[in-house]
Scaffold this active site. Structure first.
Site, PDB file in Angstrom:
ATOM      1  N   CYS A 176      -2.430   8.892   2.680  1.00  0.00           N
ATOM      2  CA  CYS A 176      -2.192   8.428   1.313  1.00  0.00           C
ATOM      3  C   CYS A 176      -3.392   8.730   0.428  1.00  0.00           C
ATOM      4  O   CYS A 176      -3.249   9.001  -0.755  1.00  0.00           O
ATOM      5  CB  CYS A 176      -1.897   6.934   1.323  1.00  0.00           C
ATOM      6  SG  CYS A 176      -3.153   5.995   2.180  1.00  0.00           S
ATOM      7  N   GLU A 218       0.886  -1.181   0.000  1.00  0.00           N
ATOM      8  CA  GLU A 218       0.000   0.000   0.000  1.00  0.00           C
ATOM      9  C   GLU A 218       0.909   1.212   0.000  1.00  0.00           C
ATOM     10  O   GLU A 218       1.503   1.542   1.029  1.00  0.00           O
ATOM     11  CB  GLU A 218      -0.868   0.011   1.271  1.00  0.00           C
ATOM     12  CG  GLU A 218      -1.775  -1.195   1.440  1.00  0.00           C
ATOM     13  CD  GLU A 218      -2.968  -1.167   0.509  1.00  0.00           C
ATOM     14  OE1 GLU A 218      -3.116  -0.218  -0.293  1.00  0.00           O
ATOM     15  OE2 GLU A 218      -3.775  -2.106   0.571  1.00  0.00           O
TER      16      GLU A 218
HETATM   17  P1  NAP Z   1       8.291   5.272   4.550  1.00  0.00           P
HETATM   18  O1  NAP Z   1       9.424   6.185   4.701  1.00  0.00           O
HETATM   19  O2  NAP Z   1       8.196   4.456   3.330  1.00  0.00           O
HETATM   20  O3  NAP Z   1       8.279   4.348   5.864  1.00  0.00           O
HETATM   21  C1  NAP Z   1       7.338   3.342   6.068  1.00  0.00           C
HETATM   22  C2  NAP Z   1       7.954   2.208   6.863  1.00  0.00           C
HETATM   23  O4  NAP Z   1       9.022   1.635   6.106  1.00  0.00           O
HETATM   24  C3  NAP Z   1       8.549   2.643   8.190  1.00  0.00           C
HETATM   25  O5  NAP Z   1       8.337   1.615   9.124  1.00  0.00           O
HETATM   26  C4  NAP Z   1      10.025   2.779   7.861  1.00  0.00           C
HETATM   27  O6  NAP Z   1      10.863   2.590   8.968  1.00  0.00           O
HETATM   28  C5  NAP Z   1      10.213   1.637   6.878  1.00  0.00           C
HETATM   29  N1  NAP Z   1      11.350   1.841   5.989  1.00  0.00           N
HETATM   30  C6  NAP Z   1      11.930   3.018   5.602  1.00  0.00           C
HETATM   31  N2  NAP Z   1      12.948   2.775   4.756  1.00  0.00           N
HETATM   32  C7  NAP Z   1      13.025   1.445   4.597  1.00  0.00           C
HETATM   33  C8  NAP Z   1      13.878   0.583   3.845  1.00  0.00           C
HETATM   34  N3  NAP Z   1      14.828   1.073   3.056  1.00  0.00           N
HETATM   35  N4  NAP Z   1      13.672  -0.751   3.910  1.00  0.00           N
HETATM   36  C9  NAP Z   1      12.693  -1.247   4.689  1.00  0.00           C
HETATM   37  N5  NAP Z   1      11.862  -0.503   5.433  1.00  0.00           N
HETATM   38  C10 NAP Z   1      12.018   0.836   5.389  1.00  0.00           C
HETATM   39  O7  NAP Z   1       6.902   6.050   4.598  1.00  0.00           O
HETATM   40  P2  NAP Z   1       6.415   7.110   5.647  1.00  0.00           P
HETATM   41  O8  NAP Z   1       7.095   8.422   5.396  1.00  0.00           O
HETATM   42  O9  NAP Z   1       6.524   6.534   7.005  1.00  0.00           O
HETATM   43  O10 NAP Z   1       4.850   7.215   5.275  1.00  0.00           O
HETATM   44  C11 NAP Z   1       4.393   8.055   4.278  1.00  0.00           C
HETATM   45  C12 NAP Z   1       4.196   7.322   2.970  1.00  0.00           C
HETATM   46  O11 NAP Z   1       3.324   6.226   3.175  1.00  0.00           O
HETATM   47  C13 NAP Z   1       3.502   8.161   1.940  1.00  0.00           C
HETATM   48  O12 NAP Z   1       4.089   7.946   0.676  1.00  0.00           O
HETATM   49  C14 NAP Z   1       2.073   7.657   1.952  1.00  0.00           C
HETATM   50  O13 NAP Z   1       1.345   7.882   0.791  1.00  0.00           O
HETATM   51  C15 NAP Z   1       2.289   6.217   2.213  1.00  0.00           C
HETATM   52  N6  NAP Z   1       1.082   5.620   2.785  1.00  0.00           N
HETATM   53  C16 NAP Z   1       0.346   4.756   2.020  1.00  0.00           C
HETATM   54  C17 NAP Z   1      -0.840   4.211   2.509  1.00  0.00           C
HETATM   55  C18 NAP Z   1      -1.670   3.280   1.680  1.00  0.00           C
HETATM   56  O14 NAP Z   1      -2.526   2.596   2.255  1.00  0.00           O
HETATM   57  N7  NAP Z   1      -1.489   3.175   0.400  1.00  0.00           N
HETATM   58  C19 NAP Z   1      -1.264   4.553   3.784  1.00  0.00           C
HETATM   59  C20 NAP Z   1      -0.501   5.434   4.533  1.00  0.00           C
HETATM   60  C21 NAP Z   1       0.681   5.957   4.019  1.00  0.00           C
HETATM   61  P3  NAP Z   1      11.633   3.828   9.659  1.00  0.00           P
HETATM   62  O15 NAP Z   1      10.575   4.722  10.192  1.00  0.00           O
HETATM   63  O16 NAP Z   1      12.432   3.149  10.700  1.00  0.00           O
HETATM   64  O17 NAP Z   1      12.447   4.501   8.597  1.00  0.00           O
END
Ligand code: NAP
Length: 457
Positions: free
Chosen positions: A261, A227
């Site tokens: 999102c 997602e």
């Molecule tokens: P993110 O940076 O992608 O982080 C999400 C999760 O992934 C966190 O637990 C993060 O851990 C982990 N992570 C980060 N880098 C990683 C890597 N290289 N390998 C493995 N895991 C890793 O996203 P965010 O800033 O937290 O959230 C915002 C994004 O989420 C937006 O793009 C939004 O659109 C999307 N989102 C999508 C949905 C949907 O249902 N489609 C819902 C909500 C949000 P750390 O915090 O430890 O870095």
């Protein structure tokens, strides 16, 4: 150390030691053992456990909502709603689990042939901070009713939420370890995915990280649901109820301080009604109250981290430089915290930064178009495909247009929202697989064919 920082005050709230390799191994062993016993239970026996989780969430609602607001800055009223929604989801899957998991008899040459839904095992959930309870619990309820266990790696800026979630399951009396939180950073994720005790991965977060997780899980041949990000269009056609569209549009953009999102991010409006829409939209936006998440009057809280505010501001500044017209807001608020003024940009073109990139905060982009065809072209002119909101009074036209928009959900005359009863997910760079509804439950089951002879002749 993983730090819990209040983004509304910049105050350090708590620090947590990162789990060692031995702790990770112990937790995985315990989770795997708990899942094996859980999988032996009939779905009817799992149901009361899910109801108990729902009841526990409701009992602890105030305290849990406080943790959410403290750690990621959303208004307390929104945090309370988030906890309630998690409880609804657990009750929903407790009620519907037996229906969704019932055998499906299929006529074939067999004496009896059917599809049965067996558990997969342990599901690793890598989750974001924006709805720190809902993102986790919307995935957890179907995973658990399906006989699986869940290992959570939460976002590093919401460690107290992660711990609180684990505690909810303990307080609800679920088998120890069936749902567990790993206090680890992003670098531990590949190791977890590759572990033999992890059967599948559910990831909610940004598109680049989704790509990286998919490649590790793909290499390990483990099922994934992704997602990812979105830049949802909110399309207003000339025959729409403009006042209603503007009121819902403001909510769709600014709810959760714009950090969703499925927030509507690009408002694509037919030129002939754009002036009316923009006037109403800006007037309602200017009534939003930015402030202390715990103040009852606040409708917009702090953004979740200062670097996220800086990124949003850079997108706004770049777009103004590219020719967008700033109608209101456009600046970080002075003082402590990551507050940002609710912002509206008009005369945005599809080539500008706020239209090309996902904007994860309180900034709306208005794109004026000359025709319905152009509206659909602009709506689809993005790598994302999560949700879309379409406003028109002509239902025949709406039915045709819903098929022309490339995304996972179209809401006609309404705001895109997740609902336990309806599948949720994206297309294109917004990911694949579905959560919620019966499809969300089936994602993390072994869909097994059982053929019983003798064959009919
Ligand atoms: P993110 O940076 O992608 O982080 C999400 C999760 O992934 C966190 O637990 C993060 O851990 C982990 N992570 C980060 N880098 C990683 C890597 N290289 N390998 C493995 N895991 C890793 O996203 P965010 O800033 O937290 O959230 C915002 C994004 O989420 C937006 O793009 C939004 O659109 C999307 N989102 C999508 C949905 C949907 O249902 N489609 C819902 C909500 C949000 P750390 O915090 O430890 O870095």
């Amino acid at each position: 150390m993983i730090s819990s920082i209040n983004p509304a005050t910049d105050q350090l709230l708590a620090e947590f030691a990162v789990h060692t390799e031995q702790q990770i191994d112990r937790q995985l062993a315990q989770a795997a053992k708990a899942q094996k016993s859980w999988a032996q239970l009939d779905v009817q026996a799992r149901r009361p456990h899910l109801n108990k989780v729902a009841a526990t969430l409701r009992q602890q609602k105030e305290a849990l909502a406080r943790i959410i607001s403290l750690e990621m800055g959303k208004p307390l009223s929104e945090a309370l709603g988030e906890v309630e929604k998690c409880a609804w989801n657990f009750d929903f899957y407790a009620e519907q689990g037996p229906v969704f998991l019932a055998d499906q008899v299929v006529a074939s040459a067999a004496t009896d042939s059917r599809i049965v839904y067996d558990p997969l095992g342990l599901v690793l959930a890598v989750m974001p901070w924006n709805y720190p309870f809902w993102q986790v619990m919307r995935a957890a309820a179907p995973v658990l009713i399906g006989g699986n266990g869940m290992v959570l790696k939460h976002a590093s800026n919401v460690p107290q939420c992660a711990m609180a979630l684990e505690q909810v399951f303990k307080d609800a009396g679920l088998p120890e370890g069936l749902f567990c939180t790993m206090m680890v950073g992003a670098s531990a994720v590949p190791r977890l995915i590759q572990d033999d005790r992890i059967a599948a991965v559910t990831f909610t977060g940004s598109t680049p990280v989704g790509r990286s997780i998919a490649s590790v899980a793909g290499q390990a041949l483990k099922k994934q649901v992704l997602e990812l990000g979105g830049s949802d269009p909110f399309i207003v056609l000339a025959d729409a109820d403009i006042e209603a569209a503007a009121a819902v549009g403001v909510k769709a953009r600014f709810q959760n301080t714009g950090q969703s999102c499925i927030s509507s991010k690009r408002f694509i409006v037919e030129e002939s009604v754009a002036g009316r829409f923009v006037d109403a939209f800006v007037a309602i936006t200017q009534k939003l109250v930015v402030g202390d998440p715990f103040a009852p009057a606040s409708t917009i809280g702090s953004m979740a981290r200062r670097n996220l505010r800086d990124e949003l501001h850079a997108q706004v500044v770049a777009s103004v430089g590219e020719g967008a017209k700033l109608l209101t807001g456009g600046n970080p608020m002075e003082g402590p915290g990551a507050f940002y003024q609710p912002t509206v940009l008009d005369h945005v073109s599809p080539a500008m930064t706020v239209a090309r990139e996902e904007t994860f905060g309180p900034a709306a982009a208005i794109i004026r178009v000359k025709s319905v065809d152009e509206a659909i072209t602009v709506a689809n002119g993005t790598p994302f495909g999560l949700g879309a909101s379409l406003w028109t009074r002509d239902m025949d036209r709406a039915r045709l247009l819903t098929h022309q928009i490339d995304c996972g959900a179209v809401f006609v005359n309404g705001m895109v929202a997740s609902d336990p009863r309806l599948p949720f997910g994206g297309t294109k760079q917004s990911g694949y697989g579905r959560e919620l509804g019966y499809l969300g439950l089936h994602e993390f089951t072994n869909i097994k064919t059982v053929w019983t002879g003798p064959a009919k002749t």
